[in-house]
Structures are given as structure tokens and as C-alpha cells.
Design an enzyme around this catalytic site. Sequence first.
Site, PDB file in Angstrom:
ATOM      1  N   PRO A  98       0.779  -1.239   0.000  1.00 44.07           N
ATOM      2  CA  PRO A  98       0.000   0.000   0.000  1.00 44.07           C
ATOM      3  C   PRO A  98       0.815   1.296   0.000  1.00 44.07           C
ATOM      4  CG  PRO A  98      -0.113  -1.054   2.150  1.00 44.07           C
ATOM      5  CD  PRO A  98       0.611  -2.003   1.252  1.00 44.07           C
ATOM      6  N   LYS A 138      -1.006   2.692  -4.935  1.00 46.15           N
ATOM      7  CA  LYS A 138      -1.125   2.430  -6.367  1.00 46.15           C
ATOM      8  C   LYS A 138      -2.215   1.411  -6.730  1.00 46.15           C
ATOM      9  CE  LYS A 138       1.705   5.112  -8.405  1.00 46.15           C
ATOM     10  NZ  LYS A 138       0.841   6.220  -7.959  1.00 46.15           N
TER      11      LYS A 138
END
Length: 395
Positions: A297, A301
Amino acid sequence: MTALASTTATQVVIVGGGPAGLMLSHLLHNAGIDSVVIDNRTVEQIETTHRAGILERDSVRLLVDSGVSDRVLTDGHEHAGIALRFGGLSHRIDFQKLVGASCWLYPQTAVFVDLHAARVRDGGDLRYGITDTEVADVVDAPTVDYTDADGSRHRITARIVVGADGSRSVCRPLIDQATQYFREYPFAWFGVMVQAPPSAPELIYARAPEGFALISQRTDTVQRMYFQCDPREDPSTWSDDRIWAQLHGRLAGHDGFELKEGPVLERTVLPFRSFVQSPMRHGNLLLAGDAAHTVPPTGAKGLNLALADVRVLAEVLDRTINKSDDAALDTYTERALSRVWKAQHFSYWMTTMLHHVDGTTDFDDLRQLGELNALVSSEAGSTYLAEGYTGWPQH
Ligand code: PHB
């Protein structure tokens, strides 16, 4: 075998009604292509699952320009930069100055709500809360069977099946002779939703000797924060005080920054890994989003990559179905993966630059600080971050 209660013929059946599946269905609708979306979760379950909150510039454009909604522009928050915090000081990376772009703070749940409303508005065929999905004959004449909430079995026949069914995809194993690329990390993120005012106007990515922390926002009264933890951590055993002590420790500094506290409303440990499956297509089955790839995370993206996949996929399917260009399907994997691998590198790079790995040496710590100092003091270094964070141009 149970008799079928119904058979529906459509052009594209989309397994997975999260943001990727719904955005694809919406783009196909705009191109005059029919689709049916199925998902084993209920709408309510998806709406209440917290995911990341940052949209790249082109993800925002896609929502607005394709006619989903412009709520992201009115209710979302434009962020023209982020702070990298280390050595007790924050360093702002000014996206607008460096690359003339921003990103938007707009939670994935809000993206889902907008997409769902747009598909309902446009008469989309959406079937949530189903079970026992079975995808067959993907090379010749695809069929997808499922059981509805009343226990009846249904069939959908289609020219194309898209697996947008997330990291536990039932479609992924049907891709023949695929290669899977993995990277595991020896840490995870402890994520909290807290009731407190914002501590800063933009996101703070912090690197401290104890490990990483991220200060993100949601509303004027609710904030999202994360800190690096052991992947086996049980969040239910953590008191509010223990959580705040971790966050304060990692944000401590000499610049008067003050972390605003409040009750912890929710706590979860997030899985953390990098994964890519290639190819993303077999016959008339194509994968999009987390079904084909996962990023850690750091850098947010995941959703953006899923939306980039479906943008390419909508164009490929328009050529395949509306223009009878069968060669279009052959181009999908390569086009999608070129962005996927850039994002894999970016997420891995931000992760390794900011996290602490137990058992590393002073050399590793000082090298990491050297990298961060080089980045924030160099226009070239900061520009790479700004460009990747706000999103590489789509092609
Ligand atoms: C979030 O707000 O949930 C968020 C923001 C940035 C990240 C990850 C998560 O890199």
C-alpha cells in the site's frame, strides 16, 4: 446437476463488481457494449470495507470525463504534495512545482459508491450477493454459472469474460501456463480510523528508527493512519494508548509538529506483498486489477493500477467487439504490464526507503537516511517521486 433457472446472453461478463469491474462495465456501456457484472459480496459489504484513499490525476480524469460523477472534485481534496518525514523534520515534495500535477484524497469506498450509482442510473445489469461462481470454456464459448441468494442456479454466456475479482480471484487460475512473480515483506501495516481533527493538510510518510508511519485523512473529524507492524500482530489486543504511543514515537521531531489524538474507531492489520501474474489473458478471459497483480500500500497504487488496466481493456474490447479486430486481445497483457511493473517498482521503492527491517545494520539505516536526504535535496530525485505518485501519463 441443478437445472438452470435462467440463461442470459451478453457480450462481456465481468466477474467482480468492485471499482475495476464497475468502471469497465461503465466504459463498455459508453462504447455500446453490453455487460453483466456479478460479485459474491453484497453492495453493503463493499461500501463498508476501508481501502486506500489516493487517486492519481488520470484516475480522477477518468471518473469525471467518462461521466461517472464529478463528486471527486467537489467532495474530494486536491493534494498538491506530500511530506516525507525523517530525522525529526518534514520535507515537502511539491507535486505541482515539480510535475504540474496533483493527486486527490478520495476514499476507494466513495469511488465504489459513485460507480455503482452510475451503473444503476444507466440501467446496468449488476448481480451482487451470489455464490459458487464457475467460469468455463474460456477459449471457445465462455459461460459463467452462479447461485443467487435464493439458491437458484443461473448461467451467463458471453463473448468475453473479465476477471476483476480481486486478490482471491476464481478467474486467475484459469489462465493457462501463467508465471507468478512474488515478493514478500517481513512487516505489515497496522491501520486505524480515528476520531480526531486532521493533523496536517497533506499526507505524511514518516520514517523513524522504530519503523514507518503514515498520516492520512478522511474528513474534518475522522482520520486514517497506519504504522508498520509485525504481520502476525493481533489488532484486537491493542489499546488506544498503545496505538497512540507508536504513532507519536514515529512522528516525533524538532519542528513543533503535533499529532492530534482521539478515540480509535477501527483497527486492522493489512497484508503486505507484491505479486504479478503474466500473462493477463487466456483465450477470451482477461484479468484486471488485483486479480492479476498486488502492490504493497505504500504509494496507494492498487486502485489506480486497476483503473489503468480497465481503461486499456475497454479500448481493447471496443476494438475486438465493435471493430472485429481479433488481434486487439493479443496486445492487452503487454500494454497493461508495462504500467504494472513501473508501479511495482515504485511501490517497492517507497516501501523499502521508509520501512525498518529487523536485524539490519547501522550501515543499512544510514544508507536509508542517505537515500532520503538525496531525494529531498535533489530536484531530479523529488521529480521521480512526484511523477510516480501522481501517475505516469497513460498511453
Ligand atoms: C489512505 O489514505 O488510506 C492511504 C493513503 C496513501 C497510501 C496508502 C493509504 O500510500
